[in-house]
Design a protein around this motif. Structure first.
Motif, short mmCIF file in Angstrom:
data_model
loop_
_atom_site.label_atom_id
_atom_site.label_comp_id
_atom_site.label_asym_id
_atom_site.label_seq_id
_atom_site.Cartn_x
_atom_site.Cartn_y
_atom_site.Cartn_z
N SER A 1 0.81 -1.22 0.00
CA SER A 1 0.00 0.00 0.00
C SER A 1 0.84 1.27 0.00
CB SER A 1 -0.93 0.01 1.23
OG SER A 1 -1.78 -1.12 1.23
N LYS A 2 2.14 1.14 0.12
CA LYS A 2 3.01 2.30 0.06
C LYS A 2 2.93 2.92 -1.33
CE LYS A 2 7.00 1.73 2.00
NZ LYS A 2 8.42 1.28 2.20
N VAL A 3 2.82 4.23 -1.40
CA VAL A 3 2.62 4.89 -2.69
C VAL A 3 3.41 6.18 -2.74
CG1 VAL A 3 0.54 6.12 -1.92
CG2 VAL A 3 0.87 5.67 -4.35
N THR A 4 3.96 6.47 -3.90
CA THR A 4 4.62 7.75 -4.14
C THR A 4 3.63 8.71 -4.77
OG1 THR A 4 6.78 6.70 -4.43
CG2 THR A 4 6.52 8.90 -5.33
N THR A 5 3.50 9.89 -4.19
CA THR A 5 2.53 10.86 -4.68
C THR A 5 3.15 12.25 -4.61
OG1 THR A 5 0.24 11.62 -4.44
CG2 THR A 5 1.44 11.12 -2.42
N VAL A 6 2.30 13.29 -4.68
CA VAL A 6 2.84 14.65 -4.71
C VAL A 6 2.19 15.50 -3.61
CG1 VAL A 6 3.41 14.64 -7.16
CG2 VAL A 6 1.13 15.38 -6.44
N LEU A 7 2.95 16.47 -3.13
CA LEU A 7 2.48 17.47 -2.17
C LEU A 7 2.56 18.83 -2.86
CD1 LEU A 7 1.68 18.10 0.80
CD2 LEU A 7 4.12 18.40 1.27
N PRO A 8 1.42 19.43 -3.21
CA PRO A 8 1.44 20.69 -3.96
C PRO A 8 1.60 21.91 -3.06
CG PRO A 8 -0.81 19.90 -3.77
CD PRO A 8 0.06 18.89 -3.07
N ARG A 9 2.37 22.86 -3.55
CA ARG A 9 2.58 24.13 -2.86
C ARG A 9 2.13 25.23 -3.80
NH1 ARG A 9 5.25 25.09 1.72
NH2 ARG A 9 5.95 27.20 2.18
N LEU A 10 1.29 26.12 -3.29
CA LEU A 10 0.69 27.17 -4.10
C LEU A 10 1.53 28.43 -4.05
CD1 LEU A 10 -1.69 28.28 -5.77
CD2 LEU A 10 -2.86 28.79 -3.60
N ASN A 11 1.90 28.93 -5.23
CA ASN A 11 2.70 30.16 -5.34
C ASN A 11 1.87 31.20 -6.09
OD1 ASN A 11 4.58 32.20 -5.99
ND2 ASN A 11 6.27 30.71 -5.94
N LEU A 12 1.60 32.33 -5.45
CA LEU A 12 0.79 33.39 -6.04
C LEU A 12 1.62 34.65 -6.30
CD1 LEU A 12 -2.48 33.06 -3.91
CD2 LEU A 12 -1.93 31.98 -6.09
N GLN A 13 2.90 34.47 -6.54
CA GLN A 13 3.78 35.63 -6.68
C GLN A 13 3.51 36.42 -7.94
OE1 GLN A 13 7.96 34.63 -6.65
NE2 GLN A 13 8.50 36.55 -5.64
N HIS A 14 3.08 35.75 -9.00
CA HIS A 14 2.90 36.43 -10.29
C HIS A 14 1.51 36.14 -10.85
CE1 HIS A 14 7.14 37.35 -10.19
NE2 HIS A 14 7.44 36.07 -10.10
N VAL A 15 0.48 36.41 -10.07
CA VAL A 15 -0.87 36.17 -10.56
C VAL A 15 -1.30 37.30 -11.49
CG1 VAL A 15 -1.54 34.82 -8.57
CG2 VAL A 15 -1.91 37.29 -8.56
N ARG A 16 -2.19 36.98 -12.38
CA ARG A 16 -2.66 37.94 -13.37
C ARG A 16 -3.68 38.91 -12.80
NH1 ARG A 16 -5.00 34.57 -17.75
NH2 ARG A 16 -6.72 34.40 -16.28
N SER A 17 -4.55 38.41 -11.92
CA SER A 17 -5.63 39.23 -11.39
C SER A 17 -5.91 38.82 -9.95
CB SER A 17 -6.90 39.06 -12.23
OG SER A 17 -8.03 39.55 -11.56
N LEU A 18 -5.82 39.78 -9.03
CA LEU A 18 -6.06 39.49 -7.62
C LEU A 18 -7.48 38.98 -7.39
CD1 LEU A 18 -5.28 39.54 -4.65
CD2 LEU A 18 -5.89 41.96 -4.59
N SER A 19 -8.46 39.64 -7.97
CA SER A 19 -9.85 39.23 -7.76
C SER A 19 -10.11 37.86 -8.35
CB SER A 19 -10.80 40.27 -8.37
OG SER A 19 -10.58 40.40 -9.76
N ASP A 20 -9.58 37.58 -9.54
CA ASP A 20 -9.76 36.27 -10.15
C ASP A 20 -9.09 35.18 -9.31
OD1 ASP A 20 -11.18 37.45 -12.16
OD2 ASP A 20 -9.58 37.30 -13.67
N THR A 21 -7.93 35.49 -8.77
CA THR A 21 -7.19 34.51 -7.96
C THR A 21 -7.98 34.15 -6.71
OG1 THR A 21 -5.06 35.32 -8.75
CG2 THR A 21 -5.08 34.10 -6.67
N LEU A 22 -8.47 35.16 -6.01
CA LEU A 22 -9.25 34.90 -4.79
C LEU A 22 -10.53 34.14 -5.10
CD1 LEU A 22 -8.79 38.29 -2.91
CD2 LEU A 22 -7.55 36.14 -2.56
N ALA A 23 -11.17 34.48 -6.22
CA ALA A 23 -12.40 33.78 -6.60
C ALA A 23 -12.11 32.32 -6.95
CB ALA A 23 -13.06 34.48 -7.78
N TYR A 24 -10.99 32.08 -7.63
CA TYR A 24 -10.65 30.71 -8.04
C TYR A 24 -10.45 29.81 -6.83
CZ TYR A 24 -8.50 26.81 -10.50
OH TYR A 24 -8.22 25.56 -10.99
#
Length: 418
Positions: A234-257
């Motif tokens: 049952s051991k499995v290799t997977t991923v741990l995602p880290r969110l980077n918002l340093q260069h977003v296109r639109s603040l309002s769109d980012t928060l809504a998403y």
């Protein structure tokens, strides 16, 4: 028209933080407290071993959802959950949800099962009425379980997988390749047990499926050895995602998403603090998930061994877009989901529920929550099945019964909560 992708081949509340101040030193103070909170460990008893970083899923070009940077991690299920699996599936029964024994026998006559094994299966002494669910409970004979060929197992278990009670058949243990059996042996699993596990498995596009843990439990009755085998397989290799918002296109769109159109209010101050901090480090994506979802991440309670994976996959997927809802009875969920999550066209976005269609001969309901790019949050649809992030291609190739199905996108549009 819906979006269809062809396939080839538990709960603590969210912590609420105050919105960051916009004035002078208060900005740094509150921002710092929030970012410290975001760096806290997940607190899961599941073993995590972090390996090398992976390339970001997202391109560097600014866009609404920012960039997801992935780290590869290795997960091993908690020992208590392993022990619960040994207790639950060391013996074997099948549920056949057909009203008459004659009709059930006719269904099994439609698969490639040798006449002598058909006789073993149809032995009246192995059948009894299921007084709770209807249909029948069948106790397969040792000869039937040990003498089927790989092809016979694949057909028989696909047929049995349409009923939720047949969990080992519906959600088999999976070894990804031939080398995976060698890795089990290298990890200290006895060679004879590994060899027998290979003999009891059948091949499919995603590797080798093993539903016959009960046979291993009979032939290798040492509980410690069985638990070690389950841990390693049952051991499995997977991923741990880290969110980077340093260069977003639109603040309002980012928060809504990332708040699913502002439905997840607890995530809003965290995201605002991240954007104001202007840090390239980002935060663990798990920090902005609703509490009901976050507590499951990379974890698996022993109670999950006995629950219907199909039902929980829908409930947890919907929880990303509808944090805080509660149901007193499970039968309330599906009508609510159908009303509030209609199928939609176009590309999926964070909080959408991707539903595995039931347009094949044998239904197998399953759902996951879309994150971004090709990443979803779901329960691993095999064996013990920890809750984790997966890429869509891995998900659809992970279970032998997913072949030939499609994925339909459902989006939260209704406002009603139970």
């Amino acid at each position: 028209m819906t979006t269809s992708l062809p396939i080839r081949g538990g709960a603590s509340p969210c912590r609420s933080f105050p919105a960051p101040s916009r004035e002078g030193g208060a900005v740094k103070s509150r921002r710092g407290s929030l970012l410290i909170a975001l760096g806290l460990s997940l607190g899961s008893p599941t073993t995590l071993m972090v390996n090398a970083a992976l390339p970001a899923l997202s391109a560097d070009a600014p866009r609404a959802q920012g960039a997801l940077e992935l780290r590869r991690i290795e997960l091993m299920p908690p020992r208590a959950t392993v022990e619960a699996y040994v207790d639950a599936f060391s013996t074997r029964t099948w549920h056949i949800g057909i009203a008459t024994r004659g009709a059930a026998m006719g269904m099994f006559l439609g698969i490639e099962l040798r006449p002598d094994l058909q006789q073993e299966l149809f032995d009246p002494s192995s059948w009894r009425p299921d007084e709770i669910r209807g249909g029948f409970i069948v106790t397969p004979s040792p000869r039937l379980l040990t003498h089927m060929t790989a092809a016979e197992r694949a057909e028989c278990y696909q047929l049995l997988a349409q009923w939720p009670a047949n969990k080992p058949e519906r959600w088999p243990l999976v070894v990804p390749d031939e080398a995976g059996f060698n890795r089990l042996e290298q990890a200290g699993v006895p060679r004879d047990l590994v060899r027998r596990a290979r003999e009891l498995s059948f091949a499919f596009a995603g590797g080798f499926a093993l539903s016959d843990f009960s046979v291993l439990a009979t032939e290798f009755p040492d509980r410690t050895i069985l638990a070690h085998f389950l841990e390693e397989v049952s051991k499995v290799t997977t991923v741990l995602p880290r969110l980077n918002l340093q260069h977003v296109r639109s603040l309002s769109d980012t928060l809504a998403y990332w708040t699913v159109d502002h439905r997840n209010t607890a995530a809003l101050p965290l995201l605002e603090a991240l954007i104001e901090a202007d840090t390239g480090r980002g935060i663990e994506l798990s920090a902005i998930l609703p509490g009901t979802v976050r507590v499951l991440l990379f974890n698996l309670s022993p109670l999950e061994i006995h629950r219907d994976i199909s039902t929980t996959s829908y409930v947890m997927a919907a929880s990303v877009a509808a944090p805080g809802y509660r149901f007193s009875r499970s039968e309330q969920f599906l009508p609510w989901f159908q009303q509030n999550f209609p199928p939609v066209a176009g590309p999926p976005k964070f909080g959408d529920v991707l539903v595995m269609s039931d347009d094949t001969e044998y239904p197998l309901p399953f759902a996951c929550a879309f994150v971004a790019d090709d990443l979803v949050f779901t329960r691993d649809p095999v064996g013990l099945g920890v809750w984790r992030f997966m890429r869509i291609a891995e998900l659809v190739g992970r279970n032998p019964h997913f072949a030939g199905r499609t994925i339909v996108t459902h989006r939260r549009t209704g406002e009603s909560l139970p």
